[in-house]
Design an enzyme around this catalytic site. Sequence first.
Site, PDB file in Angstrom:
ATOM      1  N   SER A   1       0.828  -1.204   0.000  1.00 16.97           N
ATOM      2  CA  SER A   1       0.000   0.000   0.000  1.00 16.97           C
ATOM      3  C   SER A   1       0.867   1.260   0.000  1.00 16.97           C
ATOM      4  CB  SER A   1      -0.890  -0.005   1.241  1.00 16.97           C
ATOM      5  OG  SER A   1      -1.682   1.152   1.268  1.00 16.97           O
TER       6      SER A   1
ATOM      7  N   LYS B   1      -3.604   2.076  -2.266  1.00 14.84           N
ATOM      8  CA  LYS B   1      -3.253   3.245  -1.449  1.00 14.84           C
ATOM      9  C   LYS B   1      -4.219   3.391  -0.258  1.00 14.84           C
ATOM     10  CE  LYS B   1      -1.576   7.220  -0.232  1.00 14.84           C
ATOM     11  NZ  LYS B   1      -0.326   7.220   0.560  1.00 14.84           N
TER      12      LYS B   1
ATOM     13  N   ASN C   1       9.265   8.995   3.703  1.00 15.40           N
ATOM     14  CA  ASN C   1       8.114   9.690   3.148  1.00 15.40           C
ATOM     15  C   ASN C   1       7.209  10.161   4.264  1.00 15.40           C
ATOM     16  OD1 ASN C   1       5.178   8.485   3.121  1.00 15.40           O
ATOM     17  ND2 ASN C   1       6.598   6.738   3.184  1.00 15.40           N
TER      18      ASN C   1
ATOM     19  N   ASN D   1      -6.472  -0.844   2.091  1.00 18.96           N
ATOM     20  CA  ASN D   1      -5.687  -0.535   3.277  1.00 18.96           C
ATOM     21  C   ASN D   1      -6.493   0.507   4.057  1.00 18.96           C
ATOM     22  OD1 ASN D   1      -3.559   1.507   4.509  1.00 18.96           O
ATOM     23  ND2 ASN D   1      -2.504  -0.448   4.367  1.00 18.96           N
TER      24      ASN D   1
ATOM     25  N   CYS E   1       0.470   3.647  10.344  1.00 20.28           N
ATOM     26  CA  CYS E   1       0.948   4.763   9.520  1.00 20.28           C
ATOM     27  C   CYS E   1       1.612   5.806  10.412  1.00 20.28           C
ATOM     28  CB  CYS E   1      -0.195   5.415   8.739  1.00 20.28           C
ATOM     29  SG  CYS E   1       0.387   6.849   7.802  1.00 20.28           S
TER      30      CYS E   1
ATOM     31  N   GLY F   1       9.499  -5.118   3.566  1.00 17.47           N
ATOM     32  CA  GLY F   1      10.507  -4.247   4.171  1.00 17.47           C
ATOM     33  C   GLY F   1      11.790  -4.279   3.373  1.00 17.47           C
TER      34      GLY F   1
END
Lengths: 255, 303
Positions: B21, B45, B69, B99, B130, B243
């Site tokens: 995502s 997303k 980010n 997500n 997040c 990851g």
Amino acid sequence: MKLVRDFKVAGYKWLNESNFIIELQSAEDLPPIHPGNFAEIQVPGNPNVFLRRPFSIYDCDLTYNTLSFYVKIIGEGTATLGKLKQGDTVNLIFPLGNKFDTETEGPVLIIGGGSGIAPFLLLGKELKEKGIPMTFLVGGRTSGDVHLTDVFGQYGDILITTEDGSQGTKGMVTHHPVIQEESFPFKKIFTCGPDPMMKAIAEIAKQKSVECEASLENTMACGFGACLCCVVETTTGNRCVCTDGPVFNIKELAW
Amino acid sequence: MVNLNVNIGALKLKNPVTTASGTYAYGEEFSDFMDISKLGGIFVKGLTLHNREGNAYPRMAETASGMLNSVGLQNKGIDHFIAHIFPAIKNSGTQIIANVNGSTIEDYIAVSEKLNELRGMEAIELNISCPNVKEGGMAFGINPKSAREATEAVRKVYKKTLIVKLSPNVTHIDEMAKIVEDAGADAVSLVNTFLGMAIDAEARKPILSTITGGLSGPCIKPIALRMIWQVYNAIKVPVVGMGGIMNAKDAIEFILAGSSAIQVGTANFVDPAISVRIIEGIEEYCDRYGVKDVNDLTGSLKI
């Protein structure tokens, strides 16, 4: 159609110690390239450069399948691009982004700050084909920032400003008489360069009620609308410079 | 022929390779570069209940072998997704997985309820990790009590496969995994990004508008592998690992550490067709070692 493709370094043209044009050649035919399009270049051979770097397409030659990029060395990515050898492989994602809108009666004023002139050769070629007269106003801090006026001179008049007065009119592009004078014969302005310069030009365009398009530069992770990192504030919210731009009509921007 | 089919709860993937995502938009952005129907799945997303403009620019900083980010979940909200985006991608030939994000438990519930009714979507990834939102997000995932509450609340309203995305910004990720498993998760996915920071020494300023952001890319891979191994050994439900996966060899390492499926993330920015080559690479690896079923590789690390 966006492509991911290997190119070979065909050659360099150095303009001074920190500005160069790199020409890359593809073994296959190129798709149509429009003024304003850019490419994401993967910088080879430097593990410190993780992401691709976005560059305006400076020139293209569909006969020899070459794309050229005007590069100013500002960091490790651009420095590494300047040290490749002829024949080295470079991977590109291209063509990316939208294009300048050349539907205008003209004449037009094209204002580039430093390496911001990069997208204007292809624009000049298209305008010349359409018979639209153009004037280039090129600005830099010093004469060492002003390049390629001989090339652009083949397409229109050249006006120059430098902040230290070492070439052309002393001051910023916005100080040049062509902008300061009451009479303003131009029907459209195209601009690319540092944000403060483009914002000042956008303000002037609004005052003069002249159409104006700006080609923006932003930090990008991908270049094709996936990461949402390169946003600019517009009248309709945050939009991606890579896919909704890089060219924006200034009326769309929340400047 | 190698069997590449994997199940994550009731969710059937044709192969273990999915996209993470926030790195693959809604999939269509990649259709020029690859055949997206080849993917096991696409985690689209991050979605929220209402439109979010995300954080101010700059939102990205390149780092050594990675990037930070702070996009901040820019999206047009769940109703827009269901009405305008999902219809265009639901027949793309791969599993589309939402997500789900929220500032409050009520937000998570409201979004999950809508997705429970959405035909053609068989799973959601509950994002309690997040790092780029002021309220909610990672705050849920780094606290055992709120991680349990969020998972339990969504479990009550979401009847299909519930995957909970874990934050690596905790001391004992295996304990967090156990908590969400007990709270009803059908699977866990990890790791989300690591909270990090980048500084411009010349300007003496942070590079990101939000000062801190989420670190991703190959620089986080060794820590991600360690966490997946710990979680795999602590829970019974499947692990979706991610990851810093850049190639098929990395993906195999994540599977050996305990992943039933993997997510390709930041690599999509650098090489937008890499995920399809990772599928080919996994198949080739299985062929080379005579592995008949990719599921046999999961957690098969020789100790």
